[in-house]
Write a protein that holds these residues in place. Sequence first.
Motif, PDB file in Angstrom:
ATOM      1  N   ALA A 101      12.612  -1.731   9.555  1.00  0.00           N
ATOM      2  CA  ALA A 101      12.058  -1.476  10.883  1.00  0.00           C
ATOM      3  C   ALA A 101      10.642  -2.033  11.001  1.00  0.00           C
ATOM      4  O   ALA A 101      10.267  -2.592  12.046  1.00  0.00           O
ATOM      5  CB  ALA A 101      12.055   0.029  11.165  1.00  0.00           C
ATOM      6  N   ALA A 102       9.855  -1.903   9.945  1.00  0.00           N
ATOM      7  CA  ALA A 102       8.480  -2.429   9.961  1.00  0.00           C
ATOM      8  C   ALA A 102       8.468  -3.943  10.117  1.00  0.00           C
ATOM      9  O   ALA A 102       7.653  -4.494  10.865  1.00  0.00           O
ATOM     10  CB  ALA A 102       7.756  -2.026   8.677  1.00  0.00           C
ATOM     11  N   LEU A 143      -3.888 -10.720   1.290  1.00  0.00           N
ATOM     12  CA  LEU A 143      -4.936 -10.045   2.055  1.00  0.00           C
ATOM     13  C   LEU A 143      -4.597  -8.584   2.284  1.00  0.00           C
ATOM     14  O   LEU A 143      -5.453  -7.699   2.141  1.00  0.00           O
ATOM     15  CB  LEU A 143      -5.126 -10.757   3.396  1.00  0.00           C
ATOM     16  CG  LEU A 143      -6.167 -10.144   4.352  1.00  0.00           C
ATOM     17  CD1 LEU A 143      -7.543 -10.144   3.702  1.00  0.00           C
ATOM     18  CD2 LEU A 143      -6.195 -10.915   5.674  1.00  0.00           C
ATOM     19  N   GLY A 144      -3.349  -8.309   2.630  1.00  0.00           N
ATOM     20  CA  GLY A 144      -2.933  -6.932   2.869  1.00  0.00           C
ATOM     21  C   GLY A 144      -3.069  -6.058   1.637  1.00  0.00           C
ATOM     22  O   GLY A 144      -3.474  -4.897   1.722  1.00  0.00           O
ATOM     23  N   ILE A 183      10.957 -14.058   6.588  1.00  0.00           N
ATOM     24  CA  ILE A 183      11.016 -12.603   6.365  1.00  0.00           C
ATOM     25  C   ILE A 183      11.873 -12.241   5.154  1.00  0.00           C
ATOM     26  O   ILE A 183      11.860 -11.075   4.720  1.00  0.00           O
ATOM     27  CB  ILE A 183      11.527 -11.852   7.608  1.00  0.00           C
ATOM     28  CG1 ILE A 183      12.994 -12.197   7.892  1.00  0.00           C
ATOM     29  CG2 ILE A 183      10.646 -12.125   8.805  1.00  0.00           C
ATOM     30  CD1 ILE A 183      13.602 -11.385   9.027  1.00  0.00           C
ATOM     31  N   MET A 184      12.608 -13.196   4.596  1.00  0.00           N
ATOM     32  CA  MET A 184      13.490 -12.877   3.474  1.00  0.00           C
ATOM     33  C   MET A 184      12.764 -12.292   2.265  1.00  0.00           C
ATOM     34  O   MET A 184      13.291 -11.369   1.620  1.00  0.00           O
ATOM     35  CB  MET A 184      14.296 -14.109   3.066  1.00  0.00           C
ATOM     36  CG  MET A 184      15.331 -14.553   4.107  1.00  0.00           C
ATOM     37  SD  MET A 184      16.438 -13.228   4.628  1.00  0.00           S
ATOM     38  CE  MET A 184      17.338 -12.919   3.115  1.00  0.00           C
ATOM     39  N   PRO A 185      11.552 -12.777   1.899  1.00  0.00           N
ATOM     40  CA  PRO A 185      10.851 -12.134   0.764  1.00  0.00           C
ATOM     41  C   PRO A 185      10.476 -10.683   1.024  1.00  0.00           C
ATOM     42  O   PRO A 185      10.185  -9.933   0.076  1.00  0.00           O
ATOM     43  CB  PRO A 185       9.588 -13.004   0.597  1.00  0.00           C
ATOM     44  CG  PRO A 185       9.947 -14.317   1.185  1.00  0.00           C
ATOM     45  CD  PRO A 185      10.853 -13.987   2.343  1.00  0.00           C
ATOM     46  N   LEU A 186      10.483 -10.264   2.291  1.00  0.00           N
ATOM     47  CA  LEU A 186      10.111  -8.896   2.647  1.00  0.00           C
ATOM     48  C   LEU A 186      11.313  -7.970   2.759  1.00  0.00           C
ATOM     49  O   LEU A 186      11.152  -6.747   2.749  1.00  0.00           O
ATOM     50  CB  LEU A 186       9.362  -8.891   3.993  1.00  0.00           C
ATOM     51  CG  LEU A 186       8.117  -9.767   4.102  1.00  0.00           C
ATOM     52  CD1 LEU A 186       7.577  -9.726   5.530  1.00  0.00           C
ATOM     53  CD2 LEU A 186       7.045  -9.325   3.117  1.00  0.00           C
ATOM     54  N   PHE A 230      -3.284  -1.954   2.247  1.00  0.00           N
ATOM     55  CA  PHE A 230      -2.327  -1.467   3.234  1.00  0.00           C
ATOM     56  C   PHE A 230      -1.149  -0.823   2.505  1.00  0.00           C
ATOM     57  O   PHE A 230      -0.749  -1.289   1.446  1.00  0.00           O
ATOM     58  CB  PHE A 230      -1.790  -2.618   4.087  1.00  0.00           C
ATOM     59  CG  PHE A 230      -2.790  -3.198   5.051  1.00  0.00           C
ATOM     60  CD1 PHE A 230      -3.991  -2.561   5.314  1.00  0.00           C
ATOM     61  CD2 PHE A 230      -2.525  -4.379   5.717  1.00  0.00           C
ATOM     62  CE1 PHE A 230      -4.910  -3.083   6.199  1.00  0.00           C
ATOM     63  CE2 PHE A 230      -3.429  -4.923   6.614  1.00  0.00           C
ATOM     64  CZ  PHE A 230      -4.633  -4.274   6.859  1.00  0.00           C
ATOM     65  N   ASN A 231      -0.607   0.233   3.077  1.00  0.00           N
ATOM     66  CA  ASN A 231       0.633   0.761   2.503  1.00  0.00           C
ATOM     67  C   ASN A 231       1.790  -0.163   2.882  1.00  0.00           C
ATOM     68  O   ASN A 231       1.640  -1.062   3.713  1.00  0.00           O
ATOM     69  CB  ASN A 231       0.892   2.207   2.931  1.00  0.00           C
ATOM     70  CG  ASN A 231       1.120   2.359   4.424  1.00  0.00           C
ATOM     71  OD1 ASN A 231       1.708   1.490   5.072  1.00  0.00           O
ATOM     72  ND2 ASN A 231       0.664   3.461   4.981  1.00  0.00           N
ATOM     73  N   ASP A 232       2.945   0.046   2.283  1.00  0.00           N
ATOM     74  CA  ASP A 232       4.051  -0.897   2.446  1.00  0.00           C
ATOM     75  C   ASP A 232       4.482  -1.051   3.901  1.00  0.00           C
ATOM     76  O   ASP A 232       4.817  -2.156   4.346  1.00  0.00           O
ATOM     77  CB  ASP A 232       5.246  -0.447   1.595  1.00  0.00           C
ATOM     78  CG  ASP A 232       4.973  -0.593   0.106  1.00  0.00           C
ATOM     79  OD1 ASP A 232       4.047  -1.346  -0.252  1.00  0.00           O
ATOM     80  OD2 ASP A 232       5.679   0.040  -0.698  1.00  0.00           O
ATOM     81  N   PHE A 233       4.491   0.043   4.646  1.00  0.00           N
ATOM     82  CA  PHE A 233       4.938  -0.010   6.036  1.00  0.00           C
ATOM     83  C   PHE A 233       4.033  -0.909   6.868  1.00  0.00           C
ATOM     84  O   PHE A 233       4.502  -1.820   7.576  1.00  0.00           O
ATOM     85  CB  PHE A 233       4.985   1.403   6.617  1.00  0.00           C
ATOM     86  CG  PHE A 233       5.526   1.479   8.013  1.00  0.00           C
ATOM     87  CD1 PHE A 233       6.897   1.458   8.240  1.00  0.00           C
ATOM     88  CD2 PHE A 233       4.672   1.573   9.111  1.00  0.00           C
ATOM     89  CE1 PHE A 233       7.412   1.523   9.538  1.00  0.00           C
ATOM     90  CE2 PHE A 233       5.179   1.633  10.402  1.00  0.00           C
ATOM     91  CZ  PHE A 233       6.545   1.611  10.609  1.00  0.00           C
TER      92      PHE A 233
END
Length: 262
Positions: free
Chosen positions: A239-240, A159-160, A203-206, A165-168
Motif C-alpha cells: 500500500a505504501a 537518503l531515506g 518498484i520491483m526492488p521494493l 525513515f521507517n519502512d512505510f
Amino acid sequence: MNNKTDNKFLMQTAVLAGEIMLKSGAETYRVEDTMAHILRKSDAEHVDPVAFNTAILVTLQEKGQEPLSIIRRVKSRGTNMCNIVQVNAISRRFCKDEISLKQTYEELTQIKGRQYSRLVYNLGTVGVVFGFSLFFGGAAVDAGAALIVGSVLAAFITLGKKLKFNDFFLDIFCGIGIAVVSILLQKFVIKNMNLDTIIISAIMPLVPGVAITNAIRDTLQGDNLSGSARILEAFLKAAAIAIGVGIGMAVGTGLLGRGLLL
C-alpha cells in the motif's frame, strides 16, 4: 550442563541466534526450531521457544526448579539470507559438539548485519530495475531509462535510510521519487520510453516478495498469528508503494499540466 549459570548462558545464546534470524527475515517456525535445537543441549525437562514477528520468548525449566525465561524485543527486520545461513551453520556445529557454547556465542556476535557496502547495494538496485525493464518487454530505450530511474531509486533509498525513515514512509518516499522522475524523464529526455514499464520495473526492488512468501509458509506451518502479521506487514508495504507512486504521478502530471515545468 546442569547449573543455572550455564543454562542462562545457553538461553542467551539461543535468543541471540533467534534474534539474528528474525531480523534477517527468517520464518518464525525456523527461528523456533533453531532455538529449540540449541536449548535441547541442556538437561532441562521443558524447553519452550516462541517467536513472533516482533518478539522472542524462551522458557527453560529443569526438574524441581523454577523456570528461567527471557523475552527479547525485535524492532527492526529486513532480508539477509546470508545471516540466516550462518546462524544455521553455527547452531549445527554446536549441536554436533564441534564447538563449545562460548565459541558459539562469540561466533554469533561476529555476524554482521550487512555483508556488502552501500555502493554494492545501490548497484544491485540499479541492476534489478534494469533487468526487470527487459523482462517486462522493454526496448533498448526503456532499458536506458531504467538505469537512470534505478539510480534515482538507489539514491532515494540511501537518503531515506540516512534520515531514518521507517519502512512505510521510506516506501512512500521512494514511490514518489520513482513516479516524478519517470514522468519528467519521459517529458524532457526520452520521449518515446514506455512509462508504465519503467515505473513497474523501478518498484520491483521494493515489492515485499519475501514477506509474502514467509507469511504463507508460517501459515502452512500452523503459525497463524505470525502468518497473519506478516500478511498485514506485506499489505502495508504494498500500500505504501502504491500511495507513493500515486502521489508522485499526481504531482508530476499536475506540474506539467499547469505549465510549472517548462
